[in-house]
Design a protein around this motif. Structure first.
Motif, PDB file in Angstrom:
ATOM      1  N   VAL A 235      50.484  37.108  30.633  1.00 18.66           N
ATOM      2  CA  VAL A 235      50.519  36.584  32.003  1.00 18.66           C
ATOM      3  C   VAL A 235      50.156  37.734  32.928  1.00 18.66           C
ATOM      4  CG1 VAL A 235      51.947  35.559  33.806  1.00 18.66           C
ATOM      5  CG2 VAL A 235      52.288  34.883  31.420  1.00 18.66           C
ATOM      6  N   ARG A 236      48.991  37.625  33.565  1.00 20.85           N
ATOM      7  CA  ARG A 236      48.512  38.753  34.391  1.00 20.85           C
ATOM      8  C   ARG A 236      48.592  38.428  35.877  1.00 20.85           C
ATOM      9  NH1 ARG A 236      42.866  41.574  33.151  1.00 20.85           N
ATOM     10  NH2 ARG A 236      44.124  42.295  31.400  1.00 20.85           N
ATOM     11  N   PHE A 237      49.264  39.317  36.599  1.00 21.20           N
ATOM     12  CA  PHE A 237      49.318  39.248  38.053  1.00 21.20           C
ATOM     13  C   PHE A 237      48.415  40.318  38.655  1.00 21.20           C
ATOM     14  CE2 PHE A 237      53.409  37.254  37.054  1.00 21.20           C
ATOM     15  CZ  PHE A 237      53.431  36.198  37.955  1.00 21.20           C
ATOM     16  N   ASP A 238      47.649  39.938  39.673  1.00 17.70           N
ATOM     17  CA  ASP A 238      46.889  40.935  40.431  1.00 17.70           C
ATOM     18  C   ASP A 238      47.864  41.771  41.252  1.00 17.70           C
ATOM     19  OD1 ASP A 238      44.034  40.200  39.928  1.00 17.70           O
ATOM     20  OD2 ASP A 238      44.711  38.281  40.752  1.00 17.70           O
ATOM     21  N   TYR A 239      47.668  43.086  41.180  1.00 16.55           N
ATOM     22  CA  TYR A 239      48.527  43.983  41.966  1.00 16.55           C
ATOM     23  C   TYR A 239      47.680  45.127  42.543  1.00 16.55           C
ATOM     24  CZ  TYR A 239      53.066  45.881  43.327  1.00 16.55           C
ATOM     25  OH  TYR A 239      54.158  46.307  44.048  1.00 16.55           O
ATOM     26  N   PRO A 240      46.691  44.773  43.399  1.00 20.47           N
ATOM     27  CA  PRO A 240      45.835  45.820  43.977  1.00 20.47           C
ATOM     28  C   PRO A 240      46.641  46.757  44.867  1.00 20.47           C
ATOM     29  CG  PRO A 240      45.454  43.711  45.062  1.00 20.47           C
ATOM     30  CD  PRO A 240      46.341  43.433  43.900  1.00 20.47           C
ATOM     31  N   LEU A 241      46.529  48.037  44.613  1.00 20.89           N
ATOM     32  CA  LEU A 241      47.273  49.030  45.400  1.00 20.89           C
ATOM     33  C   LEU A 241      46.572  49.280  46.734  1.00 20.89           C
ATOM     34  CD1 LEU A 241      48.014  51.451  42.437  1.00 20.89           C
ATOM     35  CD2 LEU A 241      49.603  49.830  43.484  1.00 20.89           C
ATOM     36  N   PRO A 242      47.335  49.550  47.788  1.00 15.73           N
ATOM     37  CA  PRO A 242      46.744  49.640  49.136  1.00 15.73           C
ATOM     38  C   PRO A 242      45.737  50.770  49.309  1.00 15.73           C
ATOM     39  CG  PRO A 242      49.072  50.267  49.153  1.00 15.73           C
ATOM     40  CD  PRO A 242      48.806  49.673  47.820  1.00 15.73           C
ATOM     41  N   PHE A 243      45.847  51.836  48.499  1.00 10.23           N
ATOM     42  CA  PHE A 243      44.925  52.965  48.663  1.00 10.23           C
ATOM     43  C   PHE A 243      43.650  52.817  47.824  1.00 10.23           C
ATOM     44  CE2 PHE A 243      48.363  54.021  45.735  1.00 10.23           C
ATOM     45  CZ  PHE A 243      47.677  54.304  44.570  1.00 10.23           C
ATOM     46  N   HIS A 244      43.508  51.715  47.108  1.00 11.62           N
ATOM     47  CA  HIS A 244      42.267  51.405  46.393  1.00 11.62           C
ATOM     48  C   HIS A 244      41.494  50.377  47.215  1.00 11.62           C
ATOM     49  CE1 HIS A 244      43.909  52.772  42.203  1.00 11.62           C
ATOM     50  NE2 HIS A 244      43.341  53.757  42.881  1.00 11.62           N
ATOM     51  N   GLU A 245      40.467  50.825  47.916  1.00 11.11           N
ATOM     52  CA  GLU A 245      39.826  49.982  48.928  1.00 11.11           C
ATOM     53  C   GLU A 245      39.063  48.786  48.346  1.00 11.11           C
ATOM     54  OE1 GLU A 245      37.118  52.265  51.211  1.00 11.11           O
ATOM     55  OE2 GLU A 245      35.941  52.957  49.491  1.00 11.11           O
ATOM     56  N   ASN A 246      38.671  48.853  47.079  1.00 14.16           N
ATOM     57  CA  ASN A 246      37.899  47.752  46.496  1.00 14.16           C
ATOM     58  C   ASN A 246      38.707  46.873  45.537  1.00 14.16           C
ATOM     59  OD1 ASN A 246      35.430  48.484  47.768  1.00 14.16           O
ATOM     60  ND2 ASN A 246      35.164  50.121  46.260  1.00 14.16           N
ATOM     61  N   ALA A 247      39.955  47.250  45.284  1.00 15.62           N
ATOM     62  CA  ALA A 247      40.740  46.536  44.265  1.00 15.62           C
ATOM     63  C   ALA A 247      41.037  45.097  44.669  1.00 15.62           C
ATOM     64  CB  ALA A 247      42.041  47.295  43.998  1.00 15.62           C
ATOM     65  N   PHE A 248      41.322  44.863  45.940  1.00 13.99           N
ATOM     66  CA  PHE A 248      41.637  43.507  46.392  1.00 13.99           C
ATOM     67  C   PHE A 248      40.428  42.588  46.210  1.00 13.99           C
ATOM     68  CE2 PHE A 248      42.829  40.022  49.110  1.00 13.99           C
ATOM     69  CZ  PHE A 248      44.213  40.012  49.108  1.00 13.99           C
TER      70      PHE A 248
END
Length: 252
Positions: free
Chosen positions: A123-136
């Motif tokens: 079960v995978r949840f997206d968890y883009p970190l705020p300092f990674h500008e392209n992760a979201f």
């Protein structure tokens, strides 16, 4: 003349008092610094002892033990794959597409699914970190591509991890064209409020659990899958523990 002498005497007394105060201040500062230095040295000694214990195998703390977790997870925003019918072990992931260690985690889980077939549900949840500008945007892209049904989620996810240097929006849309996907539909999906809400909800779920960084995992062999939620008793672990703990749970 007498007035001059008295004035000089007063000035000398003032200077003497000032010098005395300075000396007292310096002594106080030295005492405080000395105390702090002693504490730092004690901390260093403690850490060194713990490292020696770990190296010699004398430590009483199980290195591979995670933090216990019991709870109910709402999984409507997650991507689910692996063994869906009768899984023995659950892996809940929190990953960021720009995180290099998450790319390693993706490979490791792929290997576990191959080497221990038919037993693991992911079960995978997206968890883009705020300092990674392209992760979201990368998370948006992975979800939107999988919704088209032409490329499955696991494949597009692996593709993004293998191309971490090209996760800006223009590069993502170029990738969609290369993969013969409907670029305009993906663009529309990426720009939709619904797609963003899904990822933001996943982030809140991770924050509520206490996830501080990526990759992070909840693992369990005591769980129940319901319509849009999973109840589990397990543990919160990180990448270095993942493979060993999963094999222990399965009995390999």
């Amino acid at each position: 003349m007498s007035d001059i002498k008295d004035s000089l005497g007063n000035e000398n007394r003032v200077l003497s008092y000032l010098l005395l105060l300075c000396l007292i201040g310096l002594v106080a500062i030295n005492l405080v610094l000395g105390s702090k230095i002693i504490k730092i040295q004690q901390s260093i000694s403690t850490i060194e002892l713990k490292i020696k214990d770990l190296a010699s195998g004398d430590s009483q703390v199980p290195v591979n033990q995670g933090l216990p977790y019991t709870g109910k997870l709402e999984v409507s925003t997650a991507q689910i794959y692996g063994e869906l019918e009768n899984p023995e072990v659950l892996i809940v992931e929190f990953l960021d597409y720009e995180c290099p260690y998450c790319a390693q985690a993706n490979m490791m889980i792929g290997e576990l699914l191959k080497s221990i077939p038919g037993k693991i549900i992911v079960v995978r949840f997206d968890y883009p970190l705020p300092f990674h500008e392209n992760a979201f945007d990368a998370s948006l892209f992975a979800n939107c591509v999988s919704e088209q049904g032409l490329v499955d989620y696991k494949s597009i996810s692996t593709y993004l991890f293998e191309n971490q240097s090209a996760l800006d929006r223009d590069s993502l849309l170029s990738s969609a064209a290369t993969l013969n996907l409907d670029v305009e539909e993906i663009r529309k999906c990426i720009d939709s409020r619904e797609a963003s809400d899904r990822i933001e909800k996943s982030i809140r779920i991770g924050e509520d659990i206490g996830i501080k960084g990526t990759p992070a995992f909840l693992i369990s062999n005591t769980f129940e899958i319901m319509n849009s939620s999973i109840v589990l008793e397990g543990e919160l672990i990180y990448l270095s523990q993942l493979s060993g703990r999963i094999k222990e749970m399965i009995g390999n």
